[in-house]
Design an enzyme around this catalytic site. Sequence first.
Site, PDB file in Angstrom:
ATOM      1  N   GLU A  44      47.149  35.206 -36.328  1.00  0.00           N
ATOM      2  CA  GLU A  44      46.284  36.393 -36.370  1.00  0.00           C
ATOM      3  C   GLU A  44      46.374  37.101 -35.022  1.00  0.00           C
ATOM      4  O   GLU A  44      45.548  36.911 -34.132  1.00  0.00           O
ATOM      5  CB  GLU A  44      44.859  35.973 -36.740  1.00  0.00           C
ATOM      6  CG  GLU A  44      44.850  35.327 -38.119  1.00  0.00           C
ATOM      7  CD  GLU A  44      43.494  34.781 -38.549  1.00  0.00           C
ATOM      8  OE1 GLU A  44      43.400  34.290 -39.680  1.00  0.00           O
ATOM      9  OE2 GLU A  44      42.539  34.851 -37.757  1.00  0.00           O
TER      10      GLU A  44
ATOM     11  N   GLU B  61      36.488  39.876 -38.514  1.00  0.00           N
ATOM     12  CA  GLU B  61      37.797  40.058 -39.159  1.00  0.00           C
ATOM     13  C   GLU B  61      38.263  41.485 -38.908  1.00  0.00           C
ATOM     14  O   GLU B  61      37.583  42.444 -39.280  1.00  0.00           O
ATOM     15  CB  GLU B  61      37.692  39.811 -40.669  1.00  0.00           C
ATOM     16  CG  GLU B  61      37.159  38.423 -41.047  1.00  0.00           C
ATOM     17  CD  GLU B  61      38.209  37.325 -40.971  1.00  0.00           C
ATOM     18  OE1 GLU B  61      39.396  37.638 -40.744  1.00  0.00           O
ATOM     19  OE2 GLU B  61      37.832  36.149 -41.126  1.00  0.00           O
TER      20      GLU B  61
ATOM     21  N   HIS C 289      43.247  30.930 -35.467  1.00  0.00           N
ATOM     22  CA  HIS C 289      44.373  30.894 -36.402  1.00  0.00           C
ATOM     23  C   HIS C 289      45.563  31.556 -35.691  1.00  0.00           C
ATOM     24  O   HIS C 289      45.491  32.721 -35.310  1.00  0.00           O
ATOM     25  CB  HIS C 289      44.028  31.624 -37.703  1.00  0.00           C
ATOM     26  CG  HIS C 289      42.900  30.971 -38.450  1.00  0.00           C
ATOM     27  ND1 HIS C 289      41.849  31.661 -38.996  1.00  0.00           N
ATOM     28  CD2 HIS C 289      42.684  29.651 -38.722  1.00  0.00           C
ATOM     29  CE1 HIS C 289      41.024  30.805 -39.585  1.00  0.00           C
ATOM     30  NE2 HIS C 289      41.505  29.586 -39.429  1.00  0.00           N
TER      31      HIS C 289
ATOM     32  N   HIS D  50      39.284  37.485 -35.476  1.00  0.00           N
ATOM     33  CA  HIS D  50      40.290  37.057 -36.448  1.00  0.00           C
ATOM     34  C   HIS D  50      40.902  38.270 -37.151  1.00  0.00           C
ATOM     35  O   HIS D  50      40.425  39.388 -37.004  1.00  0.00           O
ATOM     36  CB  HIS D  50      39.632  36.199 -37.546  1.00  0.00           C
ATOM     37  CG  HIS D  50      39.204  34.847 -37.084  1.00  0.00           C
ATOM     38  ND1 HIS D  50      39.824  33.698 -37.502  1.00  0.00           N
ATOM     39  CD2 HIS D  50      38.214  34.459 -36.240  1.00  0.00           C
ATOM     40  CE1 HIS D  50      39.239  32.655 -36.936  1.00  0.00           C
ATOM     41  NE2 HIS D  50      38.248  33.092 -36.167  1.00  0.00           N
TER      42      HIS D  50
HETATM   43 ZN   LIG Z   1      41.243  33.603 -38.988  1.00  0.00          ZN
END
Ligand SMILES: [Zn+2]
Length: 335
Positions: free
Chosen positions: A60, A217, A57, A152
């Site tokens: 990020e 994350e 992404h 991420h």
């Molecule tokens: Zn992500």
Amino acid sequence: MSNSFLEQTLAGKTCIALPYCLPNGTHVQVMDEGVIRFEPKNPGDRQLDMVLSCGIHGNETAPVELLDRIVSQILEGQLKVRARVLCVFGNIEAMRQGVRCIDQDMNRLFCRLPDVEDGDEARRAAMLEMQLMRFFSRSIQDSKPRLHYDLHTAIHGSLIEKFAIYPLPPQGRDFDPLQVARLASAGVDAVLLQSTTSTTFSFFSSQHCGAAAFTIELGRAMPFGQNGGVDLSKMQAYLEGLISGDLPDGDVVPAHLGLYKVSREIIKQSDAFVLHIDAKMDNFTPLAPGTILAEDEGMQYVVHETDARVIFPNPDIAVGQRAGLVIVPTESYLR
Ligand SMILES: [Zn+2]
């Protein structure tokens, strides 16, 4: 102006080149735009094979900056390489534009069936799959430990800042507490065990390359240069340790680590779907029993689980997609 691998990549200046050696003997090869591989000088030094990916992404940025620091340290000879390491900057065009994706969410495009929609992100995902297959095929041949960390940051705030998603293991295997303990040493405070197959990058390498793979994350998505609020020092130290051949073994999962499993997925079944919980709700927010989560044509989703929490609430989705997950604590590592 810095001249790091990331800077060159964002400027469109990486080119696939012949392999070369650093002054300390580490082998380097740029495999594709934003994809660089390192190998130890002496094959006998190689303790493990690892893929580190970020920017799947494009907005990020904290993990992108982290991986850029690590790549620079290797290229400058400050980090001794005792592992084969493939570093991947995922969605480069989205990173240039500072957006999550250009056309399609890239982390829904792995393990695809051939008849789904074409596009730049779908092609990039397919190319990355080929790179990982190629990278890990040698690991399998040489029976080296195989790791993939896909880094991420979350769209949402989170009551637990750093957490990992553990893809459903291949048939016949269970979740591995040793892998979870390693992540805990890197500052990860919760791990969510997936209950279904998926189309994420980490599911791909788990399923098709036999790697211990995780989506990790690391705090909340912020623009480049504004990530001072998240302390990634433990994660950085852990990854640097792995690159220098230090694979921690025999750790037990600490008591403070939250282990969760998916109780159910809230899927939007029709256009009548309404999400009743706040879409901006932090990940891991507790849900009291009896809470109405959502309503759909002739259906109500009510919390019946004890100690339920919500993760990834998102009302802006198409019919058939996931509006959120209800998760519950677990102690079982069984598939
Ligand atoms: Zn992500």
